[in-house]
Design a protein around this motif. Structure first.
Motif, PDB file in Angstrom:
ATOM      1  N   GLY A  17       0.782  -1.232   0.000  1.00 24.87           N
ATOM      2  CA  GLY A  17       0.000   0.000   0.000  1.00 24.87           C
ATOM      3  C   GLY A  17       0.811   1.277   0.000  1.00 24.87           C
ATOM      4  N   THR A  18       2.089   1.193  -0.368  1.00 24.75           N
ATOM      5  CA  THR A  18       2.930   2.394  -0.394  1.00 24.75           C
ATOM      6  C   THR A  18       3.476   2.629  -1.792  1.00 24.75           C
ATOM      7  N   GLY A  19       3.956   3.847  -2.011  1.00 20.77           N
ATOM      8  CA  GLY A  19       4.527   4.194  -3.300  1.00 20.77           C
ATOM      9  C   GLY A  19       5.515   5.333  -3.175  1.00 20.77           C
ATOM     10  N   ILE A  20       6.190   5.573  -4.265  1.00 14.49           N
ATOM     11  CA  ILE A  20       7.089   6.722  -4.380  1.00 14.49           C
ATOM     12  C   ILE A  20       6.490   7.626  -5.444  1.00 14.49           C
ATOM     13  N   LYS A  21       6.216   8.861  -5.078  1.00 16.42           N
ATOM     14  CA  LYS A  21       5.569   9.808  -5.991  1.00 16.42           C
ATOM     15  C   LYS A  21       6.464  10.109  -7.193  1.00 16.42           C
ATOM     16  N   PRO A  22       5.862  10.543  -8.315  1.00 17.19           N
ATOM     17  CA  PRO A  22       6.648  10.873  -9.512  1.00 17.19           C
ATOM     18  C   PRO A  22       7.750  11.885  -9.206  1.00 17.19           C
ATOM     19  N   HIS A  23       8.961  11.567  -9.683  1.00 14.81           N
ATOM     20  CA  HIS A  23      10.116  12.435  -9.470  1.00 14.81           C
ATOM     21  C   HIS A  23      11.177  12.103 -10.509  1.00 14.81           C
ATOM     22  N   THR A  24      12.233  12.883 -10.544  1.00 14.43           N
ATOM     23  CA  THR A  24      13.383  12.614 -11.400  1.00 14.43           C
ATOM     24  C   THR A  24      14.639  12.660 -10.551  1.00 14.43           C
ATOM     25  N   ASP A  25      15.654  11.891 -10.967  1.00 11.74           N
ATOM     26  CA  ASP A  25      16.931  11.899 -10.247  1.00 11.74           C
ATOM     27  C   ASP A  25      17.896  12.942 -10.834  1.00 11.74           C
ATOM     28  N   PHE A  26      17.526  13.559 -11.964  1.00 11.03           N
ATOM     29  CA  PHE A  26      18.346  14.593 -12.615  1.00 11.03           C
ATOM     30  C   PHE A  26      19.758  14.112 -12.949  1.00 11.03           C
ATOM     31  N   ILE A  35      10.907  11.202 -15.491  1.00 14.06           N
ATOM     32  CA  ILE A  35       9.961  11.156 -14.381  1.00 14.06           C
ATOM     33  C   ILE A  35       9.563   9.695 -14.151  1.00 14.06           C
ATOM     34  N   HIS A  36       9.672   9.237 -12.902  1.00 10.75           N
ATOM     35  CA  HIS A  36       9.331   7.859 -12.583  1.00 10.75           C
ATOM     36  C   HIS A  36       8.688   7.776 -11.199  1.00 10.75           C
ATOM     37  N   SER A  37       7.948   6.691 -11.006  1.00 10.16           N
ATOM     38  CA  SER A  37       7.269   6.462  -9.731  1.00 10.16           C
ATOM     39  C   SER A  37       7.106   4.958  -9.532  1.00 10.16           C
ATOM     40  N   THR A  38       6.808   4.566  -8.295  1.00 10.18           N
ATOM     41  CA  THR A  38       6.582   3.155  -7.995  1.00 10.18           C
ATOM     42  C   THR A  38       5.367   3.029  -7.091  1.00 10.18           C
ATOM     43  N   HIS A  39       4.830   1.801  -7.040  1.00 13.44           N
ATOM     44  CA  HIS A  39       3.754   1.537  -6.094  1.00 13.44           C
ATOM     45  C   HIS A  39       3.662   0.038  -5.846  1.00 13.44           C
ATOM     46  N   ASN A  40       3.337  -0.308  -4.613  1.00 11.28           N
ATOM     47  CA  ASN A  40       3.040  -1.679  -4.236  1.00 11.28           C
ATOM     48  C   ASN A  40       1.579  -1.693  -3.801  1.00 11.28           C
ATOM     49  N   GLU A  41       0.717  -2.172  -4.680  1.00 13.42           N
ATOM     50  CA  GLU A  41      -0.718  -2.171  -4.419  1.00 13.42           C
ATOM     51  C   GLU A  41      -1.180  -3.384  -3.614  1.00 13.42           C
ATOM     52  N   SER A  42      -0.263  -4.283  -3.299  1.00 12.48           N
ATOM     53  CA  SER A  42      -0.615  -5.439  -2.478  1.00 12.48           C
ATOM     54  C   SER A  42      -1.119  -4.967  -1.117  1.00 12.48           C
ATOM     55  N   THR A  43      -1.967  -5.761  -0.511  1.00 14.95           N
ATOM     56  CA  THR A  43      -2.457  -5.426   0.832  1.00 14.95           C
ATOM     57  C   THR A  43      -1.697  -6.168   1.924  1.00 14.95           C
ATOM     58  N   ASP A  44      -0.865  -7.153   1.519  1.00 13.64           N
ATOM     59  CA  ASP A  44      -0.235  -7.973   2.552  1.00 13.64           C
ATOM     60  C   ASP A  44       1.173  -8.462   2.233  1.00 13.64           C
TER      61      ASP A  44
END
Length: 105
Positions: free
Chosen positions: A33-42, A85-94
């Motif tokens: 249930g967490t993610g990393i918002k869209p960003h760039t490493d430049f 620009i990149h982002s991640t997410h883990n939509e798993s609940t467990d």
């Protein structure tokens, strides 16, 4: 970090045997249930490779780079230019998502 080298001798040996000029190598955990918002490493001179180690099944954990979304899968790798620009997410609940990340020249 010498402590991590001692904790993960097999991973260290594989990375050294690849003889890839890496900037950093580390394990990344992402909780459910967490993610990393869209960003760039430049940094347009470093690529980032991800190897899925223990991941929720697709399409539950993903990385989006630009307009392309890819799903992590155990034993499969992907590389991306994180100056985009990149982002991640883990939509798993467990289930945590674990990947090995290698940032290289």
């Amino acid at each position: 970090e010498p402590t991590n080298v001692k904790l993960f001798p097999k991973t260290t040996a594989v990375v050294k045997a690849a003889n890839t000029p890496s900037v950093e190598v580390f394990f990344a955990k992402q909780a459910p249930g967490t993610g990393i918002k869209p960003h760039t490493d430049f940094t347009n001179f470093i690529m980032t490779a991800h190897l899925g180690l223990d991941c929720p099944p697709p399409p539950q954990s993903w990385m989006k780079v630009g307009e392309v979304t890819k799903y992590w899968e155990n034993g499969k790798g992907k590389a991306a230019g994180t100056s985009f620009i990149h982002s991640t997410h883990n939509e798993s609940t467990d289930q945590d998502r674990f990947v090995l990340i290698v940032r290289f020249w």
